[in-house]
Design an enzyme around this catalytic site. Sequence first.
Site, PDB file in Angstrom:
ATOM      1  N   CYS A 115      17.320  25.902  46.134  1.00  0.00           N
ATOM      2  CA  CYS A 115      18.190  27.348  45.630  1.00  0.00           C
ATOM      3  C   CYS A 115      17.545  27.875  44.273  1.00  0.00           C
ATOM      4  O   CYS A 115      17.864  29.038  43.842  1.00  0.00           O
ATOM      5  CB  CYS A 115      19.594  26.911  45.292  1.00  0.00           C
ATOM      6  SG  CYS A 115      20.514  26.755  47.214  1.00  0.00           S
ATOM      7  N   HIS A 251      23.426  32.053  40.412  1.00  0.00           N
ATOM      8  CA  HIS A 251      23.266  31.678  41.905  1.00  0.00           C
ATOM      9  C   HIS A 251      24.419  31.938  42.668  1.00  0.00           C
ATOM     10  O   HIS A 251      25.567  31.334  41.945  1.00  0.00           O
ATOM     11  CB  HIS A 251      22.750  30.097  41.994  1.00  0.00           C
ATOM     12  CG  HIS A 251      22.391  29.740  43.094  1.00  0.00           C
ATOM     13  ND1 HIS A 251      21.906  30.543  44.146  1.00  0.00           N
ATOM     14  CD2 HIS A 251      23.020  28.467  44.004  1.00  0.00           C
ATOM     15  CE1 HIS A 251      21.992  29.715  45.345  1.00  0.00           C
ATOM     16  NE2 HIS A 251      22.534  28.591  45.312  1.00  0.00           N
ATOM     17  N   ASN A 281      25.586  32.201  50.510  1.00  0.00           N
ATOM     18  CA  ASN A 281      24.528  31.395  49.743  1.00  0.00           C
ATOM     19  C   ASN A 281      23.041  31.596  50.596  1.00  0.00           C
ATOM     20  O   ASN A 281      22.886  31.107  51.540  1.00  0.00           O
ATOM     21  CB  ASN A 281      24.904  29.847  49.702  1.00  0.00           C
ATOM     22  CG  ASN A 281      23.835  29.228  48.851  1.00  0.00           C
ATOM     23  OD1 ASN A 281      22.717  29.532  48.482  1.00  0.00           O
ATOM     24  ND2 ASN A 281      24.015  27.837  48.553  1.00  0.00           N
TER      25      ASN A 281
HETATM   26  O1  UT7 Z   1      23.140  26.095  46.602  1.00  0.00           O
HETATM   27  C1  UT7 Z   1      23.348  24.868  46.441  1.00  0.00           C
HETATM   28  C2  UT7 Z   1      24.283  23.914  45.827  1.00  0.00           C
HETATM   29  N1  UT7 Z   1      25.389  24.008  46.953  1.00  0.00           N
HETATM   30  C3  UT7 Z   1      26.593  24.007  46.275  1.00  0.00           C
HETATM   31  O2  UT7 Z   1      26.595  24.490  45.109  1.00  0.00           O
HETATM   32  C4  UT7 Z   1      27.595  23.950  47.164  1.00  0.00           C
HETATM   33  C5  UT7 Z   1      28.861  22.983  46.458  1.00  0.00           C
HETATM   34  N2  UT7 Z   1      29.957  22.619  47.168  1.00  0.00           N
HETATM   35  C6  UT7 Z   1      30.894  23.574  47.436  1.00  0.00           C
HETATM   36  O3  UT7 Z   1      30.738  24.820  47.353  1.00  0.00           O
HETATM   37  C7  UT7 Z   1      31.968  22.924  47.982  1.00  0.00           C
HETATM   38  O4  UT7 Z   1      32.169  21.551  47.927  1.00  0.00           O
HETATM   39  C8  UT7 Z   1      32.527  23.303  49.425  1.00  0.00           C
HETATM   40  C9  UT7 Z   1      32.788  24.752  49.636  1.00  0.00           C
HETATM   41  C10 UT7 Z   1      31.174  23.145  50.418  1.00  0.00           C
HETATM   42  C11 UT7 Z   1      33.563  22.761  50.130  1.00  0.00           C
HETATM   43  O5  UT7 Z   1      34.639  22.959  49.356  1.00  0.00           O
HETATM   44  P1  UT7 Z   1      35.780  21.770  48.738  1.00  0.00           P
HETATM   45  O6  UT7 Z   1      36.852  22.336  48.050  1.00  0.00           O
HETATM   46  O7  UT7 Z   1      34.974  20.714  47.871  1.00  0.00           O
HETATM   47  O8  UT7 Z   1      36.145  21.168  50.075  1.00  0.00           O
HETATM   48  P2  UT7 Z   1      36.013  19.590  50.487  1.00  0.00           P
HETATM   49  O9  UT7 Z   1      34.646  19.412  51.047  1.00  0.00           O
HETATM   50  O10 UT7 Z   1      36.589  18.668  49.785  1.00  0.00           O
HETATM   51  O11 UT7 Z   1      36.765  19.624  51.937  1.00  0.00           O
HETATM   52  C12 UT7 Z   1      38.490  20.002  51.860  1.00  0.00           C
HETATM   53  C13 UT7 Z   1      38.947  19.894  53.347  1.00  0.00           C
HETATM   54  C14 UT7 Z   1      38.344  18.492  54.198  1.00  0.00           C
HETATM   55  O12 UT7 Z   1      39.631  18.315  54.969  1.00  0.00           O
HETATM   56  P3  UT7 Z   1      40.293  17.106  54.363  1.00  0.00           P
HETATM   57  O13 UT7 Z   1      39.623  15.911  54.256  1.00  0.00           O
HETATM   58  O14 UT7 Z   1      41.085  17.519  53.029  1.00  0.00           O
HETATM   59  O15 UT7 Z   1      41.400  17.173  55.415  1.00  0.00           O
HETATM   60  C15 UT7 Z   1      37.270  19.519  55.054  1.00  0.00           C
HETATM   61  O16 UT7 Z   1      37.356  18.722  56.141  1.00  0.00           O
HETATM   62  O17 UT7 Z   1      38.472  21.185  54.169  1.00  0.00           O
HETATM   63  C16 UT7 Z   1      37.976  20.622  55.199  1.00  0.00           C
HETATM   64  N3  UT7 Z   1      36.879  21.491  55.491  1.00  0.00           N
HETATM   65  C17 UT7 Z   1      37.164  22.785  56.298  1.00  0.00           C
HETATM   66  N4  UT7 Z   1      38.050  23.370  56.708  1.00  0.00           N
HETATM   67  C18 UT7 Z   1      38.218  24.540  57.277  1.00  0.00           C
HETATM   68  C19 UT7 Z   1      35.488  21.383  55.289  1.00  0.00           C
HETATM   69  N5  UT7 Z   1      34.969  22.411  55.929  1.00  0.00           N
HETATM   70  C20 UT7 Z   1      35.894  23.576  56.275  1.00  0.00           C
HETATM   71  C21 UT7 Z   1      36.030  24.752  56.907  1.00  0.00           C
HETATM   72  N6  UT7 Z   1      36.911  25.168  57.435  1.00  0.00           N
HETATM   73  N7  UT7 Z   1      34.691  25.336  57.005  1.00  0.00           N
END
Ligand code: UT7
Length: 324
Positions: A115, A251, A281
């Site tokens: 990225c 970004h 992204n």
């Molecule tokens: O460009 C390169 C760099 N990349 C980034 O900067 C990405 C960095 N990370 C992020 O942007 C975030 O961590 C995400 C958007 C990927 C995820 O957000 P989060 O607030 O960290 O969520 P999480 O991974 O902690 O997941 C929370 C919950 C989980 O369920 P439980 O375990 O709490 O029951 C996931 O299974 O959300 C669930 N989940 C979803 N639910 C609905 C994960 N993806 C989805 C989805 N729809 N698409």
Amino acid sequence: MTSIYSRITGTGSALPERILTNADLEKLVETSDEWIQTRTGIRQRHVAAAGETTGDLATLAAQRALEAAGVKASDIDLIVLGTTTPDIIFPSTACLVQHRLGANGCAAFDVNAACSGFMYALGIADKFIRSGQSKKVLVIGAETLTRMVDWTERETCVLFGDGAGAVVLEASAEPGIYATCLHADGGHKDLLYNPVGVSAGFTDEPNHGVRIRMSGREVFKVAVKTLDSLVDETLQAAGMQESDIDWLIPHQANLRIIEATAKRLKMSMDRVVVTVDKHANTSSGSVPLALDFAVRSGKVQRGQTLLLEAFGGGFTWASALLRY
Ligand code: UT7
């Protein structure tokens, strides 16, 4: 002896025609528009058509940047293109784009910094100009990231999109770019990667195992912390303060990461360029797409001071502080 600086004289961008909304994704995986918007700020993303390549988007973005700068392709003496999704393994996408633009003969190469690809390319181009080696450089960030998205994995498929942005960078007696900072830490490889390739080999999995693997929560934490220190370092390198910056052009991975960086800079969100809602992204395409959007919509004006930054797989992180 007077110093040589590099200055952005034109910007351009290109997006595939097809838009995939969050509602469309609700039909593919167990997700919701509400979850995607709340956690990421994304509302839609553009997806390349079958046969539409990174090089196609890069060429269009470059043509628009050349037109905006009033520079002929044949006058370009270097092309640096950031991408992790090249059209083919070789020649580089920069070479393919060079030929299509009619800039044959100049130096041309790709940079893979995930990225941070465009920010790395900009940092390199700046050094070529400052050293006197180059006078007019095309710097491009272009991706067709959706080609390596697993459309059955909700954790990643909602996050990415395709697109390209480009700038023409020219030698100038006036700044221009004040400072660029480039970093990497390969120790975090397993948090964000795509494990297959020519040397390591392809697998029997769908799409030959080509698929983005990300530990989202961990990447998020490191990104926020790293960007905090990156903006400090960049301000220091340029001899500036938070209040000198007119626009933050970050970004576009996650609105919450962008908001955290803006807070660190004591900037209100109306001085931050946000396109993650429209483009998601787009990796290397993200910062130059946001810059072109801000220029063409009249937000960013000549003479203003811009802070550009990115963070991505590697990990890599990089920034530029410049007068537009
Ligand atoms: O460009 C390169 C760099 N990349 C980034 O900067 C990405 C960095 N990370 C992020 O942007 C975030 O961590 C995400 C958007 C990927 C995820 O957000 P989060 O607030 O960290 O969520 P999480 O991974 O902690 O997941 C929370 C919950 C989980 O369920 P439980 O375990 O709490 O029951 C996931 O299974 O959300 C669930 N989940 C979803 N639910 C609905 C994960 N993806 C989805 C989805 N729809 N698409």
